[in-house]
Design an enzyme around this catalytic site. Structure first.
Site, PDB file in Angstrom:
ATOM      1  N   GLY A 124       4.815 -10.506   4.105  1.00 52.70           N
ATOM      2  CA  GLY A 124       5.179  -9.878   5.418  1.00 52.70           C
ATOM      3  C   GLY A 124       5.199 -10.905   6.174  1.00 52.70           C
ATOM      4  N   LEU A 170       9.179  -2.842  11.516  1.00 57.01           N
ATOM      5  CA  LEU A 170       8.538  -1.655  10.238  1.00 57.01           C
ATOM      6  C   LEU A 170       7.408  -1.936  10.260  1.00 57.01           C
ATOM      7  CD1 LEU A 170      11.735  -1.782   8.795  1.00 57.01           C
ATOM      8  CD2 LEU A 170      11.598  -0.560  10.867  1.00 57.01           C
ATOM      9  N   HIS A 230       9.646  -3.303   3.489  1.00 56.51           N
ATOM     10  CA  HIS A 230       9.199  -3.578   1.987  1.00 56.51           C
ATOM     11  C   HIS A 230       9.947  -3.824   1.348  1.00 56.51           C
ATOM     12  CE1 HIS A 230       6.265  -0.739   3.385  1.00 56.51           C
ATOM     13  NE2 HIS A 230       5.287  -1.988   3.349  1.00 56.51           N
ATOM     14  N   GLN A 268      -2.309 -12.687   7.606  1.00 59.78           N
ATOM     15  CA  GLN A 268      -2.472 -12.036   5.972  1.00 59.78           C
ATOM     16  C   GLN A 268      -2.288 -13.244   5.283  1.00 59.78           C
ATOM     17  OE1 GLN A 268      -2.915  -7.918   4.148  1.00 59.78           O
ATOM     18  NE2 GLN A 268      -0.759  -8.435   3.761  1.00 59.78           N
ATOM     19  N   LYS A 288       5.164  -9.747   8.924  1.00 59.16           N
ATOM     20  CA  LYS A 288       4.411  -9.097  10.972  1.00 59.16           C
ATOM     21  C   LYS A 288       2.452  -9.302  10.660  1.00 59.16           C
ATOM     22  CE  LYS A 288       3.742  -4.347   9.999  1.00 59.16           C
ATOM     23  NZ  LYS A 288       2.440  -4.592   9.620  1.00 59.16           N
ATOM     24  N   MET A 341       0.786  -1.154   0.202  1.00 58.19           N
ATOM     25  CA  MET A 341       0.127   0.046   0.056  1.00 58.19           C
ATOM     26  C   MET A 341       0.992   1.281  -0.267  1.00 58.19           C
ATOM     27  SD  MET A 341      -3.568  -1.091   2.043  1.00 58.19           S
ATOM     28  CE  MET A 341      -3.037  -0.811   3.792  1.00 58.19           C
ATOM     29  N   ARG A 343       2.410   1.847   9.544  1.00 53.90           N
ATOM     30  CA  ARG A 343       1.401   3.148  10.467  1.00 53.90           C
ATOM     31  C   ARG A 343       2.789   3.733  11.635  1.00 53.90           C
ATOM     32  NH1 ARG A 343      -2.166  -0.697   8.515  1.00 53.90           N
ATOM     33  NH2 ARG A 343      -4.714   0.625   8.022  1.00 53.90           N
ATOM     34  N   LEU A 382       6.664   3.257   1.492  1.00 59.46           N
ATOM     35  CA  LEU A 382       7.859   2.013   1.782  1.00 59.46           C
ATOM     36  C   LEU A 382       8.790   2.071   2.307  1.00 59.46           C
ATOM     37  CD1 LEU A 382       8.068   1.011  -1.979  1.00 59.46           C
ATOM     38  CD2 LEU A 382       6.062  -0.105  -0.512  1.00 59.46           C
ATOM     39  N   HIS A 383       9.186   1.352   3.132  1.00 59.45           N
ATOM     40  CA  HIS A 383       9.947   1.638   4.630  1.00 59.45           C
ATOM     41  C   HIS A 383      11.104  -0.113   4.177  1.00 59.45           C
ATOM     42  CE1 HIS A 383       7.945  -2.202   6.157  1.00 59.45           C
ATOM     43  NE2 HIS A 383       6.799  -1.153   6.058  1.00 59.45           N
TER      44      HIS A 383
HETATM   45  O1  PAF Z   1      -0.537  -5.888   3.499  1.00 60.52           O
HETATM   46  C1  PAF Z   1      -0.868  -4.574   2.311  1.00 60.52           C
HETATM   47  O2  PAF Z   1      -0.193  -3.875   2.807  1.00 60.52           O
HETATM   48  C2  PAF Z   1      -2.154  -5.045   2.115  1.00 60.52           C
HETATM   49  O3  PAF Z   1      -2.706  -5.576   3.268  1.00 60.52           O
HETATM   50  C3  PAF Z   1      -2.104  -5.660   0.581  1.00 60.52           C
HETATM   51  C4  PAF Z   1      -0.991  -6.808   0.987  1.00 60.52           C
HETATM   52  C5  PAF Z   1      -1.176  -4.770  -0.194  1.00 60.52           C
HETATM   53  C6  PAF Z   1      -3.380  -5.934   0.036  1.00 60.52           C
HETATM   54  O4  PAF Z   1      -4.112  -4.483  -0.240  1.00 60.52           O
END
Ligand code: PAF
Length: 277
Positions: A145, A182, A28, A151, A147, A21, A185, A24-25
């Site tokens: 990731g 990291l 990522h 998910q 973290k 999203m 947010r 980036l850090h």
């Molecule tokens: O982990 C994230 O940044 C988001 O949930 C993702 C996987 C990019 C989906 O929008």
């Protein structure tokens, strides 16, 4: 995006994909480096940057989610990313505001607890957008990731259930030198909250020490973890859970190898973290 991906496949090049999203850090970027290692120097590494509206509840931080595309581009360039996929809402959800978008992907078992319980509409948005991104980018391998452990497990299940021919990789959580995971947010935290935010990492480590030599009850360990978190005045626990890292089944007893995840508010900012104990 699809046409480009199809032509790379015709050339026999593997596509590695890191969905994000943005903002980036280094967490990522370590996923990007992992993707590169997996597809090789002739492969293609794609990063998507899309702040997906369907995974945010109306009360959440969609409109203030941090964005810095210029910096994101620079980081991607520095790490040899071949392409950034930057779709608009109109491309991903055509007609959604007018009720003309109505197809969603929902995982119905692994999403019941933890993030799914605290954020009831979240995972439907995540599985929907990740499925759509997979159809656009056509990756051979996608890196997520650790973290966001739940998910990653949910996406792995979706990939199996919906027959995506994609290898899902879960890469280690990047951490600041004081242990804080990291996260984009983290940018919301005031200096005091940032100091106290290490309480998530300290809680995971305390739990790890507690189960290193003996099995303990969930109730006992959860009480100790909550007591530790209460020592940070800005912190408020959303959940602490102990479970099997593969199936997400709640643990009956906590022992070495049990997974722990927690969500904690620091002021208004909600942070998550997890570890295999
Ligand atoms: O982990 C994230 O940044 C988001 O949930 C993702 C996987 C990019 C989906 O929008």
């Amino acid at each position: 995006m699809q046409r480009a991906a199809q032509s790379w496949h015709r050339e026999g090049r593997r596509i590695g994909f890191v969905p994000t999203m943005g903002f980036l850090h280094d967490g990522h970027m370590s996923l990007v480096r992992d993707a590169r290692r997996r597809v090789g120097p002739d492969g293609i590494v794609i990063v998507s940057i899309y702040v997906n509206p369907t995974q945010f509840a109306p009360t959440e931080d969609l409109s203030r989610y941090p964005r810095d595309l210029k910096r994101d581009y620079a980081l991607c360039r520095a790490d040899g990313v071949d392409g950034i996929f930057l779709p608009s809402d109109a491309v991903m959800y055509p007609g959604r505001d007018a009720g003309a978008y109505s197809t969603y992907v929902a995982e119905e078992s692994l999403t019941r607890r933890m993030e799914g319980a605290s954020r009831p509409t979240h995972f439907r948005g995540v599985t929907t957008i990740v499925a759509k991104l997979f159809h656009c980018v056509l990756p051979d391998v996608a890196v997520f990731g650790a973290k966001d452990w739940q998910q990653a497990v949910v996406i792995r299940r979706m990939t199996v259930d919906l027959n995506f021919p994609i290898q899902i990789v879960v890469a280690p959580t990047g951490r600041a030198s004081d242990g804080l995971a990291l996260s984009s947010r983290n940018a919301y935290l005031s200096p005091t909250e940032r100091e106290q935010a290490t309480v998530l990492w300290r809680a995971l480590n305390a739990a790890r020490v507690a189960v290193a030599k003996k099995t303990v009850s969930v109730a006992e360990l959860e009480k100790a973890v909550r007591r530790l978190i209460a020592t940070a005045p800005a912190a408020r626990v959303d959940y602490v859970e102990f479970f099997d890292g593969e199936t997400l089944e709640p643990a009956v007893q906590v022992k070495r190898g049990t997974h722990m995840a927690l969500a904690v508010f620091l002021g208004k900012t909600r942070l998550i973290d997890n570890a295999r104990l």
